[in-house]
Scaffold this active site. Structure first.
Site, short mmCIF file in Angstrom:
data_model
loop_
_atom_site.label_atom_id
_atom_site.label_comp_id
_atom_site.label_asym_id
_atom_site.label_seq_id
_atom_site.Cartn_x
_atom_site.Cartn_y
_atom_site.Cartn_z
N GLU A 18 -29.91 -31.96 3.22
CA GLU A 18 -30.73 -31.15 2.29
C GLU A 18 -31.95 -30.56 2.99
OE1 GLU A 18 -31.52 -33.36 -1.34
OE2 GLU A 18 -29.41 -33.28 -1.91
N GLU B 255 -22.54 -35.03 -2.02
CA GLU B 255 -23.34 -35.78 -3.00
C GLU B 255 -23.03 -35.20 -4.37
OE1 GLU B 255 -27.53 -36.53 -2.46
OE2 GLU B 255 -27.30 -36.63 -0.28
O1 AHR Z 1 -28.61 -39.62 -3.52
C1 AHR Z 1 -30.00 -39.64 -3.71
C2 AHR Z 1 -30.72 -38.51 -2.99
O2 AHR Z 1 -30.36 -37.29 -3.58
C3 AHR Z 1 -30.37 -38.30 -1.54
O3 AHR Z 1 -31.13 -39.09 -0.70
C4 AHR Z 1 -30.71 -36.85 -1.32
O4 AHR Z 1 -29.92 -36.26 -0.33
C5 AHR Z 1 -30.52 -36.22 -2.68
O5 AHR Z 1 -31.62 -35.45 -3.04
#
Ligand code: AHR
Length: 491
Positions: free
Chosen positions: A172, A291
Site C-alpha cells: 500500500e 487483502e
Molecule cells: O490488514 C490490515 C491492514 O490493512 C494492513 O496492514 C494494510 O496493508 C491494510 O491497510
C-alpha cells in the site's frame, strides 16, 4: 421471487488457481504472538506454534500465507527476525504503535507455513528500505550459492533454501498512513529497479506490484497505469486491497458489497490490458487481491489502545451472520474472475480481522466468516464454469442495480462433482431457483448461512451460536432471503 442459474459443463471461465484461497498473517496485534505462536501454551509444539490454531488453519486449506505485512513491512528490517533469538532486538513498531520482540521472523515463519501445509508469500520493505535489502532477503531465502546471505541462512540452521516463490514489492505504498508513502512515479521507479534485482538473484520468483490501497483513493487508476508502464516486463501481478463494512447499519446496502468488489476487479483488468496493448506485449498481468475482508467493527475500540504494548488486541472484529454472507459473496466474485484473479488473501487469518480467534493462554473458536471461507476453499477447487444468472435487481444506498441472486459453479477435476456457490442478497425475499445445465447431476447436499438474527455471532463462551444450516433436499431449490449457500451436485 424466481431466478434462473444456467451452466454448461463444457463452458469454463478458467481453471481456478488454488492460491485464490490464500490468507495473511501480519506482525500486528495478536496475529503472531498469542495467535499462531505461544510457547508455553498447552498445545504448543517444539517451536512454540499453537497446534489448536494449526488444526483450524488446516481445516481452511490455505495454500499460501502473505507475511510479514501489511503496514508492518514498510518499517521492518528482516534481519531482526533471523538467527539467535536471544540476540534479536526489541523495536518500536511504527505502523501499529506497538513493540515488536522479533521472536518470530522468516526463520520460524517458513517452518510454521510448512507445518500448516502452506507456502509463504513474502513482502519486502519498500517504505524505509529499497532494492538492496530486497535482493539480500531473496538471496537469504532462496539461494544455494556460497555467498554471504545464503551462508547466513545456513549458519542459522537452514541448509536448504526456503524456496519462496511469490514476493510483494512493498505494501500500500500510495497510502498516507504508510511508512514511506510514495507518489506514483516514485514507487513505479523503485518497484521496477527492485524487481529487476530480485529476479537477477532468483529468476524463478513471481512478483506482485502494489496497486492502489482501494478503489476510492484519489490516485486509483493513475497509480496502476504509472506502475505498469514503468515496470511491466518485471511484473507478474498487480495487487488489489479492499475492505467492506456496515458502519451505517444498513444491512440491505451492505449485502450489495460484492458488486463494488466486482467493479474494482473489472477496472483493474481494463487498466492492465490497456498497458499491455500500449506495450504490444504478449504477457498478461494478473491480479493478486491480496487483502480482502470485512473490517469495521473494531475501529473505535482500537483508538483506545495504549501505544507501545507487545501484542495488544488490535483489529479484533467480532463477526456476525451478515458478515459471513458478505464474505461468502465476495468469494463468489473472486471465483467469477478466476481467469485473472490468480491470488487472493483473506486478511487476515488469526485474531486480526480473522476467521480464527484465540484467547492468549486459553481456548480457540471459529468466527462466522470461517464457514463460507472453509466451504468454498475445500470444495471450490477445479474449474470455474461460466455461470449465467437471471435475477431481479435491487438498489439501496451505494448498492445500485445489484442482482439479487448471484452464483458461480465449480466443476471438480474428475468431473464428478459440481459445487454451486450462491447468494440471495435480498432480505426477506426467498428466491426459487430454476437450474439449467445440471443434467446428469443430482443435488446431494445444500448448506447455507442464514438466520433470523443478522447480528448474531460466536464467542469463546458461545462458539456454535452461528453455524451453517443443513437444508432439506426437495424438488424445489430455494435460496432464503439474505443467505449464502453451498449446493453440492454429484453424478
Ligand atoms: O490488514 C490490515 C491492514 O490493512 C494492513 O496492514 C494494510 O496493508 C491494510 O491497510
Amino acid at each position: 421471487m424466481k431466478a434462473k442459474i444456467s451452466i454448461d459443463t463444457n463452458k469454463a471461465i478458467s481453471k481456478i488457481d488454488d492460491r485464490i484461497y490464500s490468507s495473511f498473517i501480519e506482525h500486528l496485534g495478536r496475529a503472531v504472538y498469542g495467535g499462531i505462536y505461544e510457547p508455553g501454551h498447552e498445545t504448543a509444539d517444539d517451536m512454540g506454534f499453537r497446534q489448536d490454531v494449526m488444526s483450524l488453519i488446516k481445516e481452511l486449506k490455505v495454500p499460501m500465507v502473505r507475511y510479514p505485512g501489511g503496514n508492518f513491512v514498510s518499517g521492518y528490517n528482516w534481519e531482526d527476525g533471523t538467527g539467535d533469538k536471544a540476540l534479536r532486538p526489541k523495536k518500536m513498531e511504527l505502523a501499529w504503535n506497538s513493540i515488536e520482540t522479533n521472536e518470530v521472523g522468516i526463520d520460524e515463519f517458513q517452518e510454521w507455513a510448512k507445518r500448516a501445509e502452506s507456502d509463504v508469500m513474502m513482502a519486502v520493505n519498500l517504505g524505509t528500505r529499497g532494492a538492496d535489502d530486497a535482493r539480500n532477503i531473496v538471496e537469504y531465502c532462496n539461494s544455494k550459492t556460497d555467498t554471504y546471505y545464503a551462508n547466513k541462512r545456513r549458519a542459522n540452521g537452514f541448509e536448504d533454501p526456503f524456496c519462496i516463490k511469490v514476493w510483494c514489492l512493498g505494501n500500500e505504498m500510495d497510502g498516507n498512513w504508510q511508512i514511506g508513502t510514495k507518489r506514483p512515479v516514485e514507487y513505479a521507479r523503485l518497484a521496477c529497479e527492485t524487481a529487476k534485482l530480485m529476479k537477477m538473484v532468483d529468476p524463478s520468483i513471481e512478483l506482485v506490484a502494489c496497486g492502489s490501497s482501494g478503489p476510492f483513493v484519489e490516485t486509483f487508476g493513475e497509480w496502476e497505469e504509472t506502475v505498469l508502464r514503468e515496470a511491466y516486463e518485471h511484473l507478474d501481478y498487480i495487487s488489489l486491497h479492499s475492505y467492506y463494512g456496515n458502519p451505517d447499519d444498513n444491512s440491505q446496502e451492505y449485502l450489495g458489497s460484492a458488486a463494488i468488489m466486482d467493479k474494482f476487479i473489472r477496472d483493474v483488468i481494463e487498466i492492465c490490458d490497456k498497458v499491455k496493448a500500449e506495450k504490444k506485449s504478449d504477457k498478461d498481468i494478473n491480479l493478486s487481491f491480496d487483502e480482502w475482508n470485512v473490517w469495521f467493527h473494531s475501529n473505535e475500540q482500537d483508538k483506545k489502545q495504549e501505544p507501545w504494548q507487545i501484542a495488544p488486541p488490535l483489529l479484533e472484529d467480532m463477526y456476525n451472520l451478515e458478515d459471513s454472507i458478505v464474505v461468502g459473496d465476495l468469494m463468489i466474485t473472486l471465483l467469477k474472475h478466476s481467469d485473472r484473479v490468480k491470488i487472493a488473501c483473506l486478511a487476515q487469518l488469526v485474531n486480526v480481522i480473522a476467521p480464527i480467534m484465540t484467547e492468549t493462554g486459553g481456548g480457540i473458536w471459529k468466527q462466522t466468516i470461517f464457514y463460507p471461507f472453509m466451504y468454498t476453499s475445500v470444495n471450490g477447487r477445479g474449474t470455474a464454469l461460466d455461470t449465467v444468472v437471471e435475477s431481479e435487481s435491487f438498489s439501496e444506498g451505494k448498492a445500485e442495480n445489484v442482482s439479487i441472486v448471484d452464483a458461480v459453479a465449480v466443476i471438480s477435476e474428475d468431473g464428478n462433482t459440481v459445487s454451486l456457490f450462491a447468494v440471495n442478497r435480498k432480505l426477506g425475499e426467498d428466491a426459487e431457483l430454476e437450474l439449467s445445465g445440471f443434467d446428469g447431476y443430482r443435488l446431494q447436499s445444500h448448506i447455507s448461512m442464514e438466520g433470523d438474527d443478522l447480528k448474531a455471532g460466536n464467542s469463546i463462551t458461545a462458539p456454535d451460536n452461528v453455524t451453517p444450516v443443513t437444508k432439506e433436499i426437495t424438488d424445489k431449490v430455494t435460496l432464503t432471503g439474505g443467505s449464502w449457500n453451498y449446493l453440492k451436485f454429484t453424478k
